[in-house]
Design a protein around this motif. Structure first.
Motif, PDB file in Angstrom:
ATOM      1  N   GLU A 171       1.650   9.007  -4.540  1.00 49.08           N
ATOM      2  CA  GLU A 171       0.384   8.510  -3.998  1.00 49.08           C
ATOM      3  C   GLU A 171       0.093   7.122  -4.555  1.00 49.08           C
ATOM      4  O   GLU A 171      -0.322   6.969  -5.699  1.00 49.08           O
ATOM      5  CB  GLU A 171      -0.754   9.474  -4.360  1.00 49.08           C
ATOM      6  CG  GLU A 171      -2.026   9.287  -3.538  1.00 49.08           C
ATOM      7  CD  GLU A 171      -1.806   9.500  -2.048  1.00 49.08           C
ATOM      8  OE1 GLU A 171      -1.668   8.484  -1.340  1.00 49.08           O
ATOM      9  OE2 GLU A 171      -1.735  10.665  -1.597  1.00 49.08           O
TER      10      GLU A 171
ATOM     11  N   ASN B  77      -7.535   0.660  -6.045  1.00 49.41           N
ATOM     12  CA  ASN B  77      -8.485   0.522  -4.939  1.00 49.41           C
ATOM     13  C   ASN B  77      -9.862   1.025  -5.334  1.00 49.41           C
ATOM     14  O   ASN B  77      -9.999   1.872  -6.213  1.00 49.41           O
ATOM     15  CB  ASN B  77      -8.048   1.378  -3.747  1.00 49.41           C
ATOM     16  CG  ASN B  77      -6.871   0.798  -2.999  1.00 49.41           C
ATOM     17  OD1 ASN B  77      -6.653  -0.408  -3.011  1.00 49.41           O
ATOM     18  ND2 ASN B  77      -6.113   1.661  -2.347  1.00 49.41           N
TER      19      ASN B  77
ATOM     20  N   GLY C 254      -4.573   6.464  -3.082  1.00 46.80           N
ATOM     21  CA  GLY C 254      -5.331   7.625  -2.639  1.00 46.80           C
ATOM     22  C   GLY C 254      -6.809   7.304  -2.715  1.00 46.80           C
ATOM     23  O   GLY C 254      -7.294   6.802  -3.727  1.00 46.80           O
TER      24      GLY C 254
ATOM     25  N   HIS D 177       0.828  -1.213   0.000  1.00 47.21           N
ATOM     26  CA  HIS D 177       0.000   0.000   0.000  1.00 47.21           C
ATOM     27  C   HIS D 177       0.855   1.253   0.000  1.00 47.21           C
ATOM     28  O   HIS D 177       0.396   2.319  -0.392  1.00 47.21           O
ATOM     29  CB  HIS D 177      -0.954   0.005   1.196  1.00 47.21           C
ATOM     30  CG  HIS D 177      -1.978  -1.085   1.120  1.00 47.21           C
ATOM     31  ND1 HIS D 177      -3.254  -0.875   0.667  1.00 47.21           N
ATOM     32  CD2 HIS D 177      -1.884  -2.417   1.383  1.00 47.21           C
ATOM     33  CE1 HIS D 177      -3.920  -2.028   0.664  1.00 47.21           C
ATOM     34  NE2 HIS D 177      -3.098  -2.973   1.096  1.00 47.21           N
TER      35      HIS D 177
HETATM   36  C1  GLC Z   1      -1.541   3.917   1.599  1.00 49.15           C
HETATM   37  C2  GLC Z   1      -1.317   4.932   0.501  1.00 49.15           C
HETATM   38  C3  GLC Z   1      -2.583   5.401  -0.171  1.00 49.15           C
HETATM   39  C4  GLC Z   1      -3.525   4.231  -0.431  1.00 49.15           C
HETATM   40  C5  GLC Z   1      -3.765   3.475   0.853  1.00 49.15           C
HETATM   41  C6  GLC Z   1      -4.705   2.300   0.675  1.00 49.15           C
HETATM   42  O1  GLC Z   1      -1.757   4.484   2.823  1.00 49.15           O
HETATM   43  O2  GLC Z   1      -0.599   6.049   0.972  1.00 49.15           O
HETATM   44  O3  GLC Z   1      -2.265   6.041  -1.384  1.00 49.15           O
HETATM   45  O4  GLC Z   1      -4.751   4.717  -0.947  1.00 49.15           O
HETATM   46  O5  GLC Z   1      -2.559   2.967   1.329  1.00 49.15           O
HETATM   47  O6  GLC Z   1      -4.245   1.392  -0.289  1.00 49.15           O
END
Ligand code: GLC
Ligand code: ADP
Length: 474
Positions: A373, A246, A376, A163
């Motif tokens: 990112e 995601n 996000g 992640h």
């Molecule tokens: C992490 C990342 C983010 C992502 C999240 C869930 O915290 O920084 O970009 O959306 O994981 O996968």
């Protein structure tokens, strides 16, 4: 119908414990997989988790795990939450801390051992029951495939999802022995990383497949700019690496059914009421001015340096800006200082789920100038709430937010303001474009209405995970 079993492991799961998007994913993805798999979600039982509220009770299994020269007591707890089985791991070192991973200043000294325990208990769960798939997330559960490497009795296929490559779980070499690992693991092909022990490397090296949370980030991490020192290692393992974007939980993040809102809404009139109410709540003036919001961790990842640099110029333009978040101490004082100087800036420190929902509902624009990112979620939540994201075109932001200048109503894309490089001039240019677009109400409204109808749910991405599991089980 027979369903194969899936153990989904994460160090945080909403609503039990959350520090960021991982918790949201660990909440909503398992639900989206439950039609095809019998899913159990496993996480640590932190002290902050409200056992009573979620009817979490002891499963009657208490045992010790041996790790290195020590034995650690463990007790398993469980509950059903929204139809899904959850297993909680209690062990004093792991569980009895104030925060999940560390204070705002630094990670806990004994995190290697704490999460070592987590990994060993996951392994013991996999030994007790024949899970078809173990889906591990981030460094906190990344040792599992290493611990199972030479286990011939276990057929479980392992998917490891990254992640955020910026958090790797690296520890002093002395933790090797504490984790019960031998010198033979401590190689460049194994878990050695600049003379440290790296949990992340174990996941990448020994899982059967590795994913990250957007296709663009999956490519970016193969480069020195985004690879956090692991780009070469990842390139070596690139054949088993892919990116799956995601989704968000469409029920939890639905303006129409959101109980955190003063007025749940499905149209722009309803949204306007939320804006009015929010401005009043936080003492900002001028409902006609565009409201920009930032929700998130105050870290360099989220573009805080760029924001701080640009804020005085932004605040001198016709707008309101509201911040909600917490994070690195070094950003707190300058943020506070700027807020005191400009009456059109509101700042709240802390983590507040309901407040964040009211912000998504009230805002016209979401600021997300992240340096990097992985995926996000904020930008997708914002679009679902009719708030236009202003983003740096990077990682998952590049995959989910397309420039309003290319707006095509017949696509399933979400649109916003996009700038190509994390530079102040480009950020400010996009900001000014946002102000201009906001004045062109018809066009602006058309785009945000289009965004509100887009599908940011897990449906498509869950299919991609199921496809990947199926490949593993072949
Ligand atoms: C992490 C990342 C983010 C992502 C999240 C869930 O915290 O920084 O970009 O959306 O994981 O996968
Ligand atoms: P991260 O890198 O932090 O995981 P994501 O965009 O994936 O970023 O997810 C962040 C999640 O956490 C979103 O659900 C966002 O609304 C929420 N969030 C972040 N900071 C706060 C806060 N201070 N208060 C409430 N919710 C927050």
């Amino acid at each position: 119908m027979y369903k194969p079993s899936l153990l989904f492991a994460a160090s945080e799961v909403y609503p039990f414990a959350k520090s960021g998007g991982l918790a949201d994913v660990a909440h909503s993805l398992p639900r989206a997989l439950a039609s095809a798999y019998e899913v159990s979600v496993v996480m640590p039982l932190y002290r902050c988790i409200d056992r009573e509220k979620y009817a979490i009770s002891a499963l009657g299994e208490a045992f010790e795990i041996e790790m290195g020269a020590e034995k650690y007591p463990v007790e398993l707890f469980g509950c059903e939450h929204e139809g899904l089985r959850h297993i909680f791991i209690y062990s004093p070192l792991l569980s009895e801390k104030e925060y999940l991973y560390g204070t705002p200043e630094k990670g806990y000294e004994d995190n290697a051992v704490r999460f070592g325990i987590f990994n060993y208990v996951i392994v013991s769960l996999l030994k007790r029951r024949d899970y078809a798939i173990a889906h591990l997330n981030d460094w906190q559960s990344a040792l599992v495939p290493l611990l199972l490497k030479d286990e011939e009795t276990i057929n479980t296929k392992i998917l490891y999802t990254i992640h955020n490559l910026a958090y790797q779980g690296t520890f002093e070499k002395s933790s090797l022995a504490e984790l019960g690992l031998g010198e033979e693991c401590f190689t460049m092909e194994g878990i050695e990383f600049y003379s440290m022990v790296s949990f992340m490397k174990a996941g990448i090296a020994y899982a059967h497949r590795v994913t990250t949370v957007s296709p663009t980030y999956a490519k970016e991490i193969l480069t020195p700019e985004f690879g956090c020192g692991l780009e070469g290692f990842l390139r070596h393992h690139r054949n088993k690496l892919s990116g799956i974007i995601n989704g968000i939980n469409a029920e939890h993040f639905s303006p129409e059914h959101d109980s955190a809102l003063v007025t749940p809404y499905s149209d722009l009139d309803g949204k306007a009421l939320n804006k009015k109410a929010y401005l009043k709540e936080v003492g900002l003036k001028g409902a006609k001015k565009p409201l920009f919001v930032f929700v998130g961790r105050f870290t360099s990842q989220k573009g805080l340096d760029l924001l701080l640099q640009s804020l005085p110029k932004m605040a001198s333009m016709e707008c309101n800006i509201a911040f909600l978040g917490e994070g690195e101490e070094k950003y707190h004082a300058p943020l506070k200082e700027i807020m005191h100087r400009y009456p059109n800036i509101y700042l709240e420190f802390g983590y507040n789920e309901a407040h964040s929902h009211r912000m998504y509902a009230a805002a016209d624009f979401l600021l997300m100038p992240s340096l990097f990112e992985p995926c996000g979620l904020n930008q997708m939540i914002a679009m679902a709430y009719g708030t236009m994201p202003l983003v740096h075109r990077v990682g998952g932001l590049a995959d989910t937010v397309f420039s309003y200048t290319d707006f095509e109503p017949l696509t399933n894309r979400g649109y916003g303001l996009v700038f190509a490089k994390p530079r102040e001039d480009l950020f400010l240019k996009a900001f000014k474009e946002a102000l201009a677009l906001y004045k062109n109400k018809r066009h602006y409204n058309r785009i945000i209405k289009h965004n509100m109808r887009r599908d940011f749910s897990w449906q498509e991405s869950a299919k991609a995970y199921l496809e990947l599991y199926a490949q593993l089980l072949k």
